[in-house]
Design a protein around this motif. Structure first.
Motif, mmCIF file in Angstrom:
data_model
loop_
_atom_site.group_PDB
_atom_site.id
_atom_site.type_symbol
_atom_site.label_atom_id
_atom_site.label_comp_id
_atom_site.label_asym_id
_atom_site.label_seq_id
_atom_site.Cartn_x
_atom_site.Cartn_y
_atom_site.Cartn_z
ATOM 1 N N ALA A 105 0.722 -1.248 0.067
ATOM 2 C CA ALA A 105 0.018 0.084 -0.095
ATOM 3 C C ALA A 105 0.921 1.272 -0.061
ATOM 4 N N ASP A 106 1.944 1.365 0.658
ATOM 5 C CA ASP A 106 2.802 2.347 0.760
ATOM 6 C C ASP A 106 3.190 2.835 -0.814
ATOM 7 N N ILE A 107 3.513 1.957 -1.602
ATOM 8 C CA ILE A 107 4.020 2.139 -2.865
ATOM 9 C C ILE A 107 2.879 2.630 -3.740
ATOM 10 N N PHE A 108 1.669 1.781 -3.641
ATOM 11 C CA PHE A 108 0.300 1.972 -4.622
ATOM 12 C C PHE A 108 -0.293 3.313 -4.172
ATOM 13 N N LEU A 109 0.062 3.788 -3.024
ATOM 14 C CA LEU A 109 -0.976 4.847 -2.328
ATOM 15 C C LEU A 109 -0.241 6.148 -3.271
ATOM 16 N N ASP A 110 0.944 6.218 -3.666
ATOM 17 C CA ASP A 110 1.621 7.566 -4.413
ATOM 18 C C ASP A 110 1.269 7.064 -5.855
ATOM 19 N N LEU A 111 1.097 5.771 -6.220
ATOM 20 C CA LEU A 111 0.747 5.826 -7.691
ATOM 21 C C LEU A 111 -0.616 5.670 -8.283
ATOM 22 N N TYR A 112 -1.401 4.757 -7.363
ATOM 23 C CA TYR A 112 -2.775 4.754 -7.732
ATOM 24 C C TYR A 112 -3.447 4.843 -6.139
ATOM 25 N N PHE A 113 -3.730 5.994 -6.143
ATOM 26 C CA PHE A 113 -4.483 6.471 -4.655
ATOM 27 C C PHE A 113 -5.402 5.233 -4.345
ATOM 28 N N ALA A 114 -6.479 4.957 -5.100
ATOM 29 C CA ALA A 114 -7.457 4.156 -4.501
ATOM 30 C C ALA A 114 -7.127 2.585 -4.250
ATOM 31 N N ALA A 115 -6.034 2.449 -5.248
ATOM 32 C CA ALA A 115 -5.619 0.788 -4.648
ATOM 33 C C ALA A 115 -4.774 0.773 -3.436
ATOM 34 N N GLY A 116 -3.895 1.954 -3.130
ATOM 35 C CA GLY A 116 -3.395 2.137 -1.893
ATOM 36 C C GLY A 116 -4.320 1.929 -0.667
ATOM 37 N N ILE A 117 -5.449 2.721 -0.851
ATOM 38 C CA ILE A 117 -6.350 2.819 0.279
ATOM 39 C C ILE A 117 -6.795 1.210 0.559
ATOM 40 N N LEU A 118 -7.246 0.792 -0.528
ATOM 41 C CA LEU A 118 -8.035 -0.732 -0.431
ATOM 42 C C LEU A 118 -6.811 -1.544 0.167
ATOM 43 N N LEU A 119 -5.484 -1.566 -0.117
ATOM 44 C CA LEU A 119 -4.718 -2.318 0.362
ATOM 45 C C LEU A 119 -4.411 -2.077 1.883
ATOM 46 N N PHE A 120 -4.640 -0.944 2.288
ATOM 47 C CA PHE A 120 -4.489 -0.575 3.855
ATOM 48 C C PHE A 120 -5.450 -1.314 4.291
ATOM 49 N N ALA A 121 -6.867 -0.946 3.707
ATOM 50 C CA ALA A 121 -7.918 -1.474 4.238
ATOM 51 C C ALA A 121 -8.097 -3.044 4.510
ATOM 52 N N ALA A 122 -7.474 -3.661 3.469
ATOM 53 C CA ALA A 122 -7.557 -5.307 3.615
ATOM 54 C C ALA A 122 -6.404 -5.467 4.853
ATOM 55 N N ALA A 123 -5.322 -4.489 4.960
ATOM 56 C CA ALA A 123 -4.438 -4.712 5.853
ATOM 57 C C ALA A 123 -4.979 -4.801 7.289
ATOM 58 N N HIS A 124 -5.733 -3.762 7.402
ATOM 59 C CA HIS A 124 -6.546 -3.676 8.849
ATOM 60 C C HIS A 124 -7.525 -4.565 9.002
ATOM 61 N N ILE A 125 -8.142 -5.142 8.197
ATOM 62 C CA ILE A 125 -9.004 -6.396 8.228
ATOM 63 C C ILE A 125 -8.128 -7.707 8.861
ATOM 64 N N CYS A 126 -7.031 -7.705 8.193
ATOM 65 C CA CYS A 126 -6.115 -8.796 8.687
ATOM 66 C C CYS A 126 -5.890 -8.662 10.126
ATOM 67 N N PHE A 127 -5.420 -7.395 10.393
ATOM 68 C CA PHE A 127 -4.921 -6.972 11.989
ATOM 69 C C PHE A 127 -6.236 -7.237 12.686
ATOM 70 N N ILE A 128 -7.405 -6.653 12.554
ATOM 71 C CA ILE A 128 -8.683 -6.928 13.287
ATOM 72 C C ILE A 128 -8.821 -8.450 13.627
ATOM 73 N N ILE A 129 -8.796 -9.117 12.410
ATOM 74 C CA ILE A 129 -8.999 -10.623 12.820
ATOM 75 C C ILE A 129 -7.937 -11.424 13.937
ATOM 76 N N ALA A 130 -6.815 -10.923 13.468
ATOM 77 C CA ALA A 130 -5.834 -11.555 14.149
ATOM 78 C C ALA A 130 -5.916 -11.156 15.536
ATOM 79 N N LEU A 131 -6.228 -9.776 16.005
ATOM 80 C CA LEU A 131 -6.357 -9.323 17.307
ATOM 81 C C LEU A 131 -7.492 -9.717 18.104
ATOM 82 N N ILE A 132 -8.491 -10.103 17.272
ATOM 83 C CA ILE A 132 -9.926 -10.560 17.986
ATOM 84 C C ILE A 132 -9.495 -12.034 18.299
#
Length: 219
Positions: free
Chosen positions: A69-96
């Motif tokens: 997401a760090d890379i895509f955010l500066d190239l394709y903003f929407a793709a970067g946001i989606l990747l960060f959102a997916a990362a948070h979903i992974c973190f949330i599931i793991a933390l739960i």
């Protein structure tokens, strides 16, 4: 432990070069931004006694998604946001799975969302005009959910095990949220500066590294 320390040093080095030399070299340094984030995978795996713990791989997957997401955010903003959102979903599931959901988790999440809405509500029209309101709210909901789950995990581990390793999860969630909170303000209000960028990236890299350490501490 040695590998984790080396990873921290490399993360700081790559992050320093990216933040301070991007004004000169521009997007040529984008790979360094992602590589710095990827360093958090090292403590997640090197500190582990049980490398096969499934929940650990959710954290690793989330960190890798952040690096992309760090890379895509500066190239394709929407793709970067989606990747960060997916990362948070992974973190949330793991933390739960680590105990990050209790009755007060929802209350904490609501408070965090309230802070975001209270701070940025005045920019609703601008976000609507640029068709960013719904994505911004959805991302904020995931970000605050991750932070609430991280703090809950720390409390749950401390109460039931008497261990303080959960502080790494709490630190990761809080720093990630603080980083994005400041980033949102600079983006919406148009007050980007090298000082703000340094603060944002320091909090962000600290956040993913803390989550990586916590993942490595999972027994």
């Amino acid at each position: 432990m040695l590998m984790a320390c080396a990873a921290a040093i490399l993360m700081a080095l790559f992050g320093f070069v990216y933040v301070n030399y991007t004004p000169v070299y521009g997007k040529k340094l984008l790979p360094l931004k992602g590589i710095a984030t990827f360093m958090a995978v090292i403590p997640a795996l090197s500190l582990a006694d049980n490398g096969s713990a499934a929940v650990r791989w959710l954290f690793v997957g989330g960190i890798i998604l952040c690096a992309l997401a760090d890379i895509f955010l500066d190239l394709y903003f929407a793709a970067g946001i989606l990747l960060f959102a997916a990362a948070h979903i992974c973190f949330i599931i793991a933390l739960i799975q680590c105990g990050g959901f209790r009755f007060y988790t929802v209350l904490f999440w609501a408070v965090l969302i309230g802070v975001f809405i209270g701070t940025f509500g005045k920019w609703t029209r601008k976000l609507k005009r640029e068709k960013l309101l719904v994505p911004a709210l959805a991302y904020a909901a995931l970000l605050c959910g991750m932070c609430a789950a991280a703090v809950t995990t720390a409390v749950d581990i401390a109460v039931h095990s008497g261990l303080i390793r959960g502080i790494w999860a709490a630190a990761g969630g809080v720093m990630f949220t603080a980083s994005d909170y400041i980033l949102a303000g600079t983006f919406i209000e148009g007050r980007q500066s090298i000082k703000n960028t340094r603060i944002i990236m320091a909090l962000y890299y600290g956040a993913v590294f803390a989550l990586g350490v916590f993942a490595g501490c999972i027994g």
